[in-house]
Structure formats: structure tokens, C-alpha cells
Design an enzyme around this catalytic site. Sequence first.
Site, PDB file in Angstrom:
ATOM      1  N   ASN A  65       0.848  -1.202   0.000  1.00 43.14           N
ATOM      2  CA  ASN A  65       0.000   0.000   0.000  1.00 43.14           C
ATOM      3  C   ASN A  65       0.877   1.242   0.000  1.00 43.14           C
ATOM      4  OD1 ASN A  65       0.563   0.794   2.859  1.00 43.14           O
ATOM      5  ND2 ASN A  65      -0.303  -1.234   3.189  1.00 43.14           N
TER       6      ASN A  65
ATOM      7  N   ASP B  49      -4.004  -6.403   4.987  1.00 42.00           N
ATOM      8  CA  ASP B  49      -5.007  -7.270   5.610  1.00 42.00           C
ATOM      9  C   ASP B  49      -4.948  -8.690   5.059  1.00 42.00           C
ATOM     10  OD1 ASP B  49      -6.032  -5.345   7.301  1.00 42.00           O
ATOM     11  OD2 ASP B  49      -7.370  -4.538   5.761  1.00 42.00           O
TER      12      ASP B  49
HETATM   13  N1  CTP Z   1      -3.590  -3.402  12.062  1.00 43.77           N
HETATM   14  C1  CTP Z   1      -2.835  -4.430  12.573  1.00 43.77           C
HETATM   15  N2  CTP Z   1      -2.781  -5.618  11.927  1.00 43.77           N
HETATM   16  C2  CTP Z   1      -3.462  -5.830  10.807  1.00 43.77           C
HETATM   17  C3  CTP Z   1      -4.265  -4.790  10.270  1.00 43.77           C
HETATM   18  C4  CTP Z   1      -4.292  -3.578  10.919  1.00 43.77           C
HETATM   19  O1  CTP Z   1      -2.199  -4.241  13.611  1.00 43.77           O
HETATM   20  N3  CTP Z   1      -3.398  -7.015  10.201  1.00 43.77           N
HETATM   21  C5  CTP Z   1      -3.642  -2.117  12.814  1.00 43.77           C
HETATM   22  C6  CTP Z   1      -3.055  -0.926  12.115  1.00 43.77           C
HETATM   23  O2  CTP Z   1      -1.680  -0.778  12.413  1.00 43.77           O
HETATM   24  C7  CTP Z   1      -3.876   0.197  12.703  1.00 43.77           C
HETATM   25  C8  CTP Z   1      -5.218  -0.421  12.979  1.00 43.77           C
HETATM   26  O3  CTP Z   1      -4.991  -1.823  13.018  1.00 43.77           O
HETATM   27  O4  CTP Z   1      -3.368   0.639  13.939  1.00 43.77           O
HETATM   28  C9  CTP Z   1      -6.273  -0.136  11.959  1.00 43.77           C
HETATM   29  O5  CTP Z   1      -5.855  -0.556  10.695  1.00 43.77           O
HETATM   30  P1  CTP Z   1      -6.855  -0.657   9.489  1.00 43.77           P
HETATM   31  O6  CTP Z   1      -6.173  -1.286   8.331  1.00 43.77           O
HETATM   32  O7  CTP Z   1      -7.531   0.654   9.297  1.00 43.77           O
HETATM   33  O8  CTP Z   1      -7.894  -1.667  10.143  1.00 43.77           O
HETATM   34  P2  CTP Z   1      -8.742  -2.780   9.520  1.00 43.77           P
HETATM   35  O9  CTP Z   1      -9.303  -3.582  10.638  1.00 43.77           O
HETATM   36  O10 CTP Z   1      -7.964  -3.501   8.497  1.00 43.77           O
HETATM   37  O11 CTP Z   1      -9.930  -1.967   8.883  1.00 43.77           O
HETATM   38  P3  CTP Z   1     -10.412  -1.773   7.371  1.00 43.77           P
HETATM   39  O12 CTP Z   1     -11.635  -2.594   7.318  1.00 43.77           O
HETATM   40  O13 CTP Z   1     -10.680  -0.311   7.291  1.00 43.77           O
HETATM   41  O14 CTP Z   1      -9.301  -2.260   6.479  1.00 43.77           O
END
Ligand code: CTP
Length: 407
Positions: free
Chosen positions: A212, A281
Site C-alpha cells: 500500500n 489485511d
Molecule cells: N492493524 C494491525 N494488523 C493488521 C491490520 C491492521 O495491527 N493485520 C492495525 C493498524 O496498524 C492500525 C489499525 O490496526 O493501527 C487499523 O488498521 P486498518 O487497516 O484501518 O484496520 P482494519 O481492521 O484492516 O480496517 P479496514 O476494514 O478499514 O481495512
Amino acid sequence: MQTDNHASRILLGISGGIAAYKAPLLVRNLRTRGADVVPVLTQNASRFVTETALQAVADNRPRTELWDAEAEAAMGHIELARWADAVVIAPATANLIARLANGIADDLLTTLYLATTAPVFIAPAMNVKMWEHAATQRNIQRLRDDGVTVLGPAHGEQACGEFGPGRMIEPQEIAEAVTAAIGTPRVLDGTRVLITAGPTREFLDPVRFISNRSSGRQGFALAEAARNAGAEVTLVAGPVHLSTPTGIERIDVVSAREMKDAVTERAPDADIFVSVAAVADYRPHTVHDQKLKKSQQQSGDFRVALKENEDIVGSIAGVEPRPFVVGFAAETENPLEYAREKRRRKCMDAIVVNDVSDAAIGFDSSDNAVTLIHAGGEVGLPKMPKGAIARRLVDEIATLYASAGRG
Ligand code: CTP
């Protein structure tokens, strides 16, 4: 710490290593940043740099002897130790480090070290084998435990022809780290802060990956601000093009799984965990050993099966005992609603959200604007450079951490 409006007063200790020849440059760098500098040389330092050169750039008489009656009459060594806002020792040789770590006060510099209550910074410089020796590492750890900030050493080619850690970091970097640190209230003094930053890469084959746009800048700025506020910082960094702020332990990782392992190992030692990284993710279900050929794929569309990565911040926040946990969220729509939900879902003490749909802030920009959301309220920080955002966030996090009864 500086308490009134005088220029910051720095005692610059110089010990006898080849890097001492850079001391006049360091004096210049410190003075450019408004510092008043008194150089203090060990006996061996005088073999590498002259008092005349230092006197000329510092505009203060260098001190060398505990038994210099004339200098002592002008300002005694205890008075000199009290005068200092900071003590900077650059270069710090293995021998000097050993003496400091053991409280041996057998010359002016080591005596001043014991007599001062000002923050102390050392920039080690020595041969790589000497730096890596268990005795030196033990001494360095002891100094860290005693509250000394260790700047460097840098990796690179050394005067002795060897390669590795041991070079003194550049005078400009030392001056920057010291002046930033002494100008900042030490709201995180004595805490250990673990920070993740940057993107992760999830490889499909040896040449292709999913990633990303995260630059890592906000996480690195936060690491630097936390260090300046007195924290001992460990930074787990994804692949980014940023140099390591001095005095910070950096662990480079590539994939989300590597990041998770690095964080899981270090979280038990952390008081505060700030998860700034944009962790992927998903990762490809299968990682191919060899580069995928176009001919191997069916004609037309190519589908990659993805597997969910474990949530790093959730895995740390969900299990007691745990550090104080702060997450980040980059959103393109409904930032506040999504972030509030994320904070609750991932059991985080606080979350920092920014709206990345605005090109003037976020990813590639040097500016940011964020909202910090915690159980007791929300704080909006308007658009400003990422370094300034980081300083404000460190203040807010320190206050929350203290009021959570963990500080
Ligand atoms: N994070 C993490 N491990 C992951 C994904 C995210 O620790 N596998 C942490 C990021 O470092 C951040 C927080 O979770 O502090 C939010 O990340 P984000 O990608 O916005 O969260 P998601 O749950 O993946 O939400 P979205 O559905 O928006 O992707």
C-alpha cells in the site's frame, strides 16, 4: 532541561578516538542551533584535536584538567556540572563508556558525568569488534538503564578498514538529536514505547507483492517525538526509504507475519504500543518459489486467492497484561464513525484517524491532520507537518497513559 530563556548550555565531552577530529564541527553545529558550548577533553582527546581549534569555534575555553587551578577558580567543576542543560560526549570511546558505566570518576569529564543531573547523550565511536564485545554491550546497557541516551553508532567503513557498526554518527545528526531532545518536555521519561510504521509487503512470487501507499513518515516522526520526550523507543519498520532516527532501536520487517512476530516478541517489554503501520489485511494464499510466467496462467483474467493476515494490534490489545495501546486508521469515508468502531472492536485505548481522501494530508504528503479518539473524548489536530502532529500526539498519549494509571 531548559527552564528559562538562556541559550541551551552544553558540556561537550570529547574522548580519545579518531572521530574526535570532528569535534570542532559538532561545536559549530550546536552553536548554529543556539547552544553555548564548553568543550571538555580527556587527556587522550588532545592527541586528536587541539584545544586551540575548539577554543576558536566554541568561544569558550576548553577544559581538560580537574586540577587546573585557574579554570577551577573561574568555574569549579561542580558549578560546571550544574551549569549544563545537557552533557554530550562525542566521540565516546569504549574505555570512556566503561568508566562511565562503572561510576569511575578519575578525570574531569567522568567527574562531571557523576556530578551533573542534566540529560546525558553519548555518541560511541570505536572498532566494530570493540563495539560488539560483550563487555561494551553490557556497559552500554547499563548506561541506558541509568538514563543515558545513546546516539548511534552508525554502520559503515571505519578508520581501521573494517566494516560494521562503530562509526560515530555525523555531527549534524548529534546536534539535531540533542537540541530537539533538550527543548522537549520529557513527558514519556522512563517509558518503553514500541511503534510499528510503514507498509508491509505480501509476496506472490519472488518479484511481485501486494502492498500500500504508506510512506512510514508519520510512524518515524512519532518514534522521534517519543524519543525526544524521554522514551526508550523500538521501531518495527516495514519497507520504507527513511533513515533511522538516532537513539532508536529499529527492526526491519517485510511481511505482516514478520511484523507480528517482531511485535509479539517485544510487546511484553513495552509500556506503550503505537500501531501506525499500514499492515496488509491479506496475503496471497500461495507464495510461488519462482516467478510466475504469463503462460502458466489461464488466458484472460488472473485470480489470486488471498488469505487473511492476523490483526497485530488486536492480538496485543486483547490479552492481559498488555501495554497501553494506540492504533491508527486511514479512512477515505466516514473517518470518525469507522475509527470509533475500530477502537472498540480492537480493544484499543485510543485511535488516531486521518482522512486519506484529502490529497493535502496523509500518504505522500509531509502534512497530516488527525483526530485522536479515546474512551473519554476526542481531540482534533488541524493540518500541520507530520513532525508537529507527532509531538502533539506524544503529549496527548502521555497524558492518557498517565491517567490510565499506567504512568
Ligand atoms: N492493524 C494491525 N494488523 C493488521 C491490520 C491492521 O495491527 N493485520 C492495525 C493498524 O496498524 C492500525 C489499525 O490496526 O493501527 C487499523 O488498521 P486498518 O487497516 O484501518 O484496520 P482494519 O481492521 O484492516 O480496517 P479496514 O476494514 O478499514 O481495512
